[in-house]
Design an enzyme around this catalytic site. Structure first.
Site, PDB file in Angstrom:
ATOM      1  N   LYS A  33       0.853  -1.199   0.000  1.00  0.00           N
ATOM      2  CA  LYS A  33       0.000   0.000   0.000  1.00  0.00           C
ATOM      3  C   LYS A  33       0.887   1.247   0.000  1.00  0.00           C
ATOM      4  O   LYS A  33       1.759   1.399   0.849  1.00  0.00           O
ATOM      5  CB  LYS A  33      -0.893   0.006   1.233  1.00  0.00           C
ATOM      6  N   ASP A  60      -3.411   4.342  -2.052  1.00  0.00           N
ATOM      7  CA  ASP A  60      -4.322   4.808  -0.992  1.00  0.00           C
ATOM      8  C   ASP A  60      -4.287   6.338  -0.921  1.00  0.00           C
ATOM      9  O   ASP A  60      -3.693   6.916  -0.019  1.00  0.00           O
ATOM     10  CB  ASP A  60      -3.860   4.170   0.327  1.00  0.00           C
ATOM     11  N   LEU A  61      -4.933   6.975  -1.915  1.00  0.00           N
ATOM     12  CA  LEU A  61      -4.910   8.452  -1.938  1.00  0.00           C
ATOM     13  C   LEU A  61      -6.255   9.057  -1.530  1.00  0.00           C
ATOM     14  O   LEU A  61      -6.374  10.275  -1.434  1.00  0.00           O
ATOM     15  CB  LEU A  61      -4.485   8.953  -3.332  1.00  0.00           C
ATOM     16  N   LYS A  62      -7.237   8.202  -1.285  1.00  0.00           N
ATOM     17  CA  LYS A  62      -8.537   8.657  -0.739  1.00  0.00           C
ATOM     18  C   LYS A  62      -9.061   9.901  -1.450  1.00  0.00           C
ATOM     19  O   LYS A  62      -9.283  10.946  -0.836  1.00  0.00           O
ATOM     20  CB  LYS A  62      -8.422   8.942   0.763  1.00  0.00           C
ATOM     21  N   HIS A  64     -11.303  12.714  -2.935  1.00  0.00           N
ATOM     22  CA  HIS A  64     -12.560  13.314  -2.461  1.00  0.00           C
ATOM     23  C   HIS A  64     -12.666  14.677  -3.130  1.00  0.00           C
ATOM     24  O   HIS A  64     -11.988  15.629  -2.735  1.00  0.00           O
ATOM     25  CB  HIS A  64     -12.504  13.458  -0.927  1.00  0.00           C
ATOM     26  N   ASP A  65     -13.511  14.757  -4.162  1.00  0.00           N
ATOM     27  CA  ASP A  65     -13.573  16.007  -4.937  1.00  0.00           C
ATOM     28  C   ASP A  65     -14.899  16.036  -5.686  1.00  0.00           C
ATOM     29  O   ASP A  65     -15.726  15.139  -5.507  1.00  0.00           O
ATOM     30  CB  ASP A  65     -12.364  16.059  -5.895  1.00  0.00           C
ATOM     31  N   PRO A  67     -17.388  15.272  -8.719  1.00  0.00           N
ATOM     32  CA  PRO A  67     -17.393  13.997  -9.450  1.00  0.00           C
ATOM     33  C   PRO A  67     -16.383  13.923 -10.590  1.00  0.00           C
ATOM     34  O   PRO A  67     -15.623  12.946 -10.706  1.00  0.00           O
ATOM     35  CB  PRO A  67     -18.839  13.898  -9.956  1.00  0.00           C
ATOM     36  N   THR A  69     -13.574  15.546 -11.174  1.00  0.00           N
ATOM     37  CA  THR A  69     -12.166  15.554 -10.745  1.00  0.00           C
ATOM     38  C   THR A  69     -11.792  14.225 -10.079  1.00  0.00           C
ATOM     39  O   THR A  69     -10.729  13.656 -10.374  1.00  0.00           O
ATOM     40  CB  THR A  69     -11.919  16.736  -9.790  1.00  0.00           C
ATOM     41  N   THR A 119     -11.372   6.467  10.948  1.00  0.00           N
ATOM     42  CA  THR A 119     -11.507   5.954  12.325  1.00  0.00           C
ATOM     43  C   THR A 119     -11.058   6.999  13.352  1.00  0.00           C
ATOM     44  O   THR A 119     -11.289   6.845  14.535  1.00  0.00           O
ATOM     45  CB  THR A 119     -10.700   4.649  12.517  1.00  0.00           C
ATOM     46  N   ARG A 180      -3.187  -6.501  14.408  1.00  0.00           N
ATOM     47  CA  ARG A 180      -2.007  -6.785  15.217  1.00  0.00           C
ATOM     48  C   ARG A 180      -1.945  -8.272  15.543  1.00  0.00           C
ATOM     49  O   ARG A 180      -2.868  -8.805  16.162  1.00  0.00           O
ATOM     50  CB  ARG A 180      -2.034  -5.985  16.538  1.00  0.00           C
ATOM     51  N   GLN A 189      -2.396   2.299  17.582  1.00  0.00           N
ATOM     52  CA  GLN A 189      -3.732   1.754  17.294  1.00  0.00           C
ATOM     53  C   GLN A 189      -4.398   1.387  18.609  1.00  0.00           C
ATOM     54  O   GLN A 189      -3.726   1.036  19.579  1.00  0.00           O
ATOM     55  CB  GLN A 189      -3.617   0.502  16.410  1.00  0.00           C
ATOM     56  N   ARG A 210       3.381  -1.507  10.704  1.00  0.00           N
ATOM     57  CA  ARG A 210       4.534  -1.644  11.596  1.00  0.00           C
ATOM     58  C   ARG A 210       4.873  -3.047  12.096  1.00  0.00           C
ATOM     59  O   ARG A 210       6.070  -3.342  12.249  1.00  0.00           O
ATOM     60  CB  ARG A 210       4.388  -0.643  12.753  1.00  0.00           C
TER      61      ARG A 210
END
Ligand code: C5P
Length: 233
Positions: A33, A60-62, A64-65, A67, A69, A119, A180, A189, A210
């Site tokens: 990732k 994983d750039l998430k 949010h813009d 539609p 873009t 989260t 974990r 976490q 990690r």
């Protein structure tokens, strides 16, 4: 073809440590990732190099813009050949549908998944932005929206996996961080689950950082997790 359940989070500030780790891992055992920090520092060239090593990549750039873009960003990610890409479900139905449609004709169509609620957002953070439902209700609502918009799945906590599996069906992909192995350090976490428990709860893919990236022997740490979840080398 193998479908490794483990996605190793390359949370690094530059390409060098990411390559150093990739060199020690095996594409048959895990995917990788790449998130905002590493991608901003190293760009598409790094993705290409990781893929040349045989790894499939979750970008994983998430996004949010608006539609158009968000959709064009997904299309650009698809053209890089990544295995998975994500958007925020909070972008709404039009954004989710446009993103799905934008990658539909890609030569190698990535899995498109949505982030439901970060989260880090607790009840008071939702109230701050005028949302008056519980985080759990919000997650279920956004996951349902993602499914109804034709997305392949969501990122969620393993604690939510059983509920989402029940509501969203068996084909829906649940990608769960906060994993974990028993006896591993929690780091920052708090609500964690072991790899076996997360898979039993309905998780499709486990995001693990990690416990592998900071292990003295990352390959051995990965092999131990594979053994725990019954995967042979
Ligand atoms: O090192 P660790 O296993 O905690 O890394 C987990 C990875 O999953 C990190 O890249 C983190 O940003 C990501 N993540 C998370 N919790 C979320 C969403 C993503 O830990 N809700």
């Amino acid at each position: 073809m193998k479908d490794p359940k483990i996605i190793i989070a390359l949370d690094y500030p530059s390409a060098a440590p990411a390559h150093a780790l990739a060199e020690r891992l095996q594409p048959s055992l895990c995917r990788l990732k790449v998130g905002k920090e590493l991608f901003t520092a190293s760009g598409p060239a790094l993705l290409e190099q990781l893929m040349r090593r045989g790894f499939e990549v979750f970008l994983d750039l998430k996004f949010h813009d608006i539609p158009n873009t968000a959709a064009q960003a997904c299309k650009a990610a698809a053209s890089l050949g990544v295995w998975m890409v994500n958007v925020h479900a909070l972008g709404g139905r039009k954004m989710l549908e446009a993103s799905r449609e934008a990658i539909a004709g890609s030569t190698r169509k990535p899995k498109l998944i949505a982030v439901t609620l970060l989260t880090s957002m607790a009840q008071e953070d939702l109230s701050d932005i005028g949302i008056n439902v519980t985080p759990a209700e919000m997650v279920l609502r956004l996951a349902t929206l993602a499914r109804d918009s034709g997305l392949d799945g969501v990122v969620c906590s393993a604690q939510e996996a059983a509920l989402l599996r029940k509501h969203c069906g068996n084909a829906f992909c649940l990608v769960t961080p906060g994993i974990r192995p028993e006896h591993a350090s929690l780091n920052d976490q708090s609500r964690v689950m072991t790899p076996q428990a997360a898979l039993q709860a309905g998780s499709s893919y486990l995001v693990i950082g990690r416990p592998v990236t900071q292990a003295a022997d990352p390959l051995q740490a990965l092999l131990d997790i594979c053994k725990d979840i019954g995967v042979q080398e």
